[in-house]
Design a protein around this motif. Structure first.
Motif, mmCIF file in Angstrom:
data_model
loop_
_atom_site.group_PDB
_atom_site.id
_atom_site.type_symbol
_atom_site.label_atom_id
_atom_site.label_comp_id
_atom_site.label_asym_id
_atom_site.label_seq_id
_atom_site.Cartn_x
_atom_site.Cartn_y
_atom_site.Cartn_z
ATOM 1 N N GLN A 138 1.203 -0.908 -0.132
ATOM 2 C CA GLN A 138 -0.069 -0.455 -0.459
ATOM 3 C C GLN A 138 0.890 0.560 0.032
ATOM 4 O O GLN A 138 1.586 1.590 1.055
ATOM 5 C CB GLN A 138 -0.858 -0.201 1.310
ATOM 6 N N GLU A 145 -2.019 7.492 -4.660
ATOM 7 C CA GLU A 145 -2.266 5.753 -3.951
ATOM 8 C C GLU A 145 -2.545 4.670 -4.611
ATOM 9 O O GLU A 145 -3.301 4.795 -5.985
ATOM 10 C CB GLU A 145 -3.537 6.158 -3.099
ATOM 11 N N GLU A 146 -1.633 3.559 -4.228
ATOM 12 C CA GLU A 146 -1.602 2.624 -5.061
ATOM 13 C C GLU A 146 -1.747 0.995 -4.447
ATOM 14 O O GLU A 146 -0.929 1.243 -2.783
ATOM 15 C CB GLU A 146 -0.794 2.538 -6.233
ATOM 16 N N SER A 147 -2.367 0.391 -4.625
ATOM 17 C CA SER A 147 -2.092 -1.132 -4.039
ATOM 18 C C SER A 147 -1.916 -1.749 -4.837
ATOM 19 O O SER A 147 -2.531 -2.187 -5.618
ATOM 20 C CB SER A 147 -3.191 -0.995 -2.715
ATOM 21 N N THR A 148 -0.796 -3.302 -4.201
ATOM 22 C CA THR A 148 -0.832 -4.152 -5.673
ATOM 23 C C THR A 148 -0.624 -5.726 -4.427
ATOM 24 O O THR A 148 0.256 -5.328 -3.317
ATOM 25 C CB THR A 148 0.655 -3.410 -6.382
ATOM 26 N N ILE A 149 -0.919 -6.810 -4.671
ATOM 27 C CA ILE A 149 -1.129 -7.572 -4.024
ATOM 28 C C ILE A 149 0.892 -8.393 -4.988
ATOM 29 O O ILE A 149 0.739 -8.405 -6.268
ATOM 30 C CB ILE A 149 -2.052 -8.924 -4.128
#
Lengths: 162, 190
Positions: A138, A145-149
Motif C-alpha cells: 500500500q 495512492e496505489e495497492s498491489t499484491i
C-alpha cells in the motif's frame, strides 16, 4: 453406490484438512513530505516471521518481547525488502518493532527522499519458505495512492508517479 | 486503496484450494439440489450471503469481538451438521428447503467471522475500512458464485454424460463433506 462413497472418502482422506491458514503481509509505505522521509510499516504474522528468519539465519528466533532479535529481524528484512527511488537503490533504516496479538509491526524508513518520479519495491518476504505468501503493498505518496499484491512469481513492482 | 486489490483477495480467499473450508460448506449446502432448480439454489446462496455479510461487517468494524480459535473450530462443525442433514434427508420438499435455508443463514454467521479473521490481517493502519470491506465482501460473493457455477457444471456433466444417478452425487458429496469436516475437527484438537 457404496463403492462410490468409499472411493470418495478415500480421495477425501488424501487431502490434508486443516483450519483455513492464510499467508499474507502488508507493507504500508507513506511519504512524509515535511521530513522528506519514506515511512514504512510492515505487518507480519509473528509465527511466519520467526519461521522464515530462523530458517534463513540458522538460528532459533522467538519474538516474545519487542526488543528481542532486532538485529536478526533487521538482517532478514534487509535481505528481502528493497526500495529504489528514481532508479537508485536506497538504504533502509530499521527503527524497531511492535507486537500486537499474533502480528509484529516492523518500522523502517528511508531519509532524504525528494522528487519521487518512480519508486520500485522488491518484496520477497517469506516466499521461499511459504510459496502461498501474498505480500500486499500500500503506497501513499502525496496524492498518489496505489495497492498491489506481490507474490512468488511477481515479487516486485515499479510505480510511475509522474 | 484500490478496489480491485481487495476484490481479488476476496475471490481468492473463498476459492483457496489450500483452505477449502468455505467451498466445502457451500458444496454441503448444495448437495441435495439439481442444477436446474435455480430458484432454490439462489435462495440458499442468498441466505448464506446475508449471514456471512452481517458478521463480516460487524466483526471488522469492531462491533462484535472475534474469537478466532472458536470460529476455526465451529466452521468444520457447520460443514459436518449440514452434510449429515443432507445425507439423512431422502427428498427435498419445501420443509427441507426451509431448514436448509435457516442453516445457510445461521452458519453463514460463523463463516462471516472466518472471513473477517482473514480480512483483518489485510488491514494496515488505515483511516477508513469501509471501502476495502465493501470490495472484499463483493470479492467473496463473486468467488462463491464462481464456485457454485463450477459445482453445478460438474453435477450436470456427471449426471448427463457419465450417467451418474442423482443419489450418488448427493451421497458422495455429503459423505466427502462430512468426512473432511470430521478430519478438520480432529486436527483442530491435535
Amino acid at each position: 453406490m457404496l463403492k462410490w462413497i468409499i472411493g470418495f472418502l478415500l480421495v477425501g482422506g488424501q487431502f490434508t484438512a486443516s483450519a483455513h491458514k492464510f499467508y499474507v503481509s502488508i507493507s504500508q509505505i507513506n511519504y512524509n513530505e515535511k521530513g522528506k522521509t519514506l515511512e514504512i510499516a510492515l505487518k507480519l504474522f509473528t509465527d511466519d516471521l520467526e519461521y522464515c528468519a530462523s530458517n534463513e539465519l540458522n538460528k532459533a528466533i522467538k519474538i516474545t518481547k519487542e526488543h528481542l532479535f532486532d538485529k536478526e529481524v533487521n538482517n532478514y528484512l534487509t535481505n528481502h525488502f528493497e526500495i529504489s527511488v528514481n532508479g537508485e537503490s536506497r538504504k533502509i533504516k530499521y527503527l524497531g518493532k511492535e507486537i500486537e496479538v499474533d502480528v509484529t509491526w516492523c518500522y523502517l524508513e528511508i531519509t532524504d527522499v525528494e522528487n519521487i518520479n518512480t519508486i520500485s519495491i522488491s518484496n520477497t518476504l517469506f516466499i521461499s519458505d511459504l510459496p502461498e505468501q501474498k505480500n500486499l503493498m500500500q503506497l501513499s505518496i502525496d496524492s498518489f495512492e496505489e495497492s498491489t499484491i506481490l507474490r512468488k512469481n511477481n515479487p516486485s513492482i515499479t510505480y510511475q508517479l509522474k | 486503496m484500490n478496489f480491485s486489490t481487495y476484490f481479488l483477495l476476496g475471490i481468492e480467499h473463498i476459492t483457496d484450494l489450500n483452505g477449502y473450508d468455505h467451498m466445502l460448506f457451500i458444496a454441503a449446502l448444495m448437495a441435495s439440489f439439481y442444477w436446474s432448480d435455480i430458484k432454490s439454489i439462489l435462495l440458499q446462496v442468498t441466505a448464506f450471503t446475508i449471514g456471512h455479510s452481517i458478521t463480516l461487517a460487524l466483526v471488522s468494524l469492531g462491533i462484535i469481538p472475534l474469537k478466532a480459535d472458536l470460529v476455526e473450530f465451529l466452521i468444520p462443525v457447520t460443514i459436518f451438521i449440514t452434510a449429515i442433514y443432507h445425507l439423512r434427508s431422502s427428498h427435498q420438499n419445501e420443509q427441507f428447503k426451509k431448514i436448509n435455508f435457516t442453516l445457510a443463514g445461521l452458519f453463514g454467521l460463523v463463516h462471516g467471522m472466518g472471513f473477517s479473521n482473514f480480512f483483518q490481517s489485510l488491514l494496515g493502519k488505515e483511516t477508513s475500512l469501509l471501502k476495502p470491506l465493501f470490495a472484499f465482501n463483493l470479492g467473496v460473493e463473486m468467488g462463491q458464485i464462481l464456485f457454485i457455477i463450477t459445482l453445478f457444471i460438474l453435477q450436470y456433466v456427471l449426471l448427463t454424460f457419465f450417467k451418474f444417478k442423482f443419489i450418488w452425487w448427493k451421497t458422495a458429496l455429503s459423505s466427502l463433506a462430512a468426512s473432511l469436516s470430521l478430519f478438520m475437527i480432529y486436527t483442530h484438537f491435535i
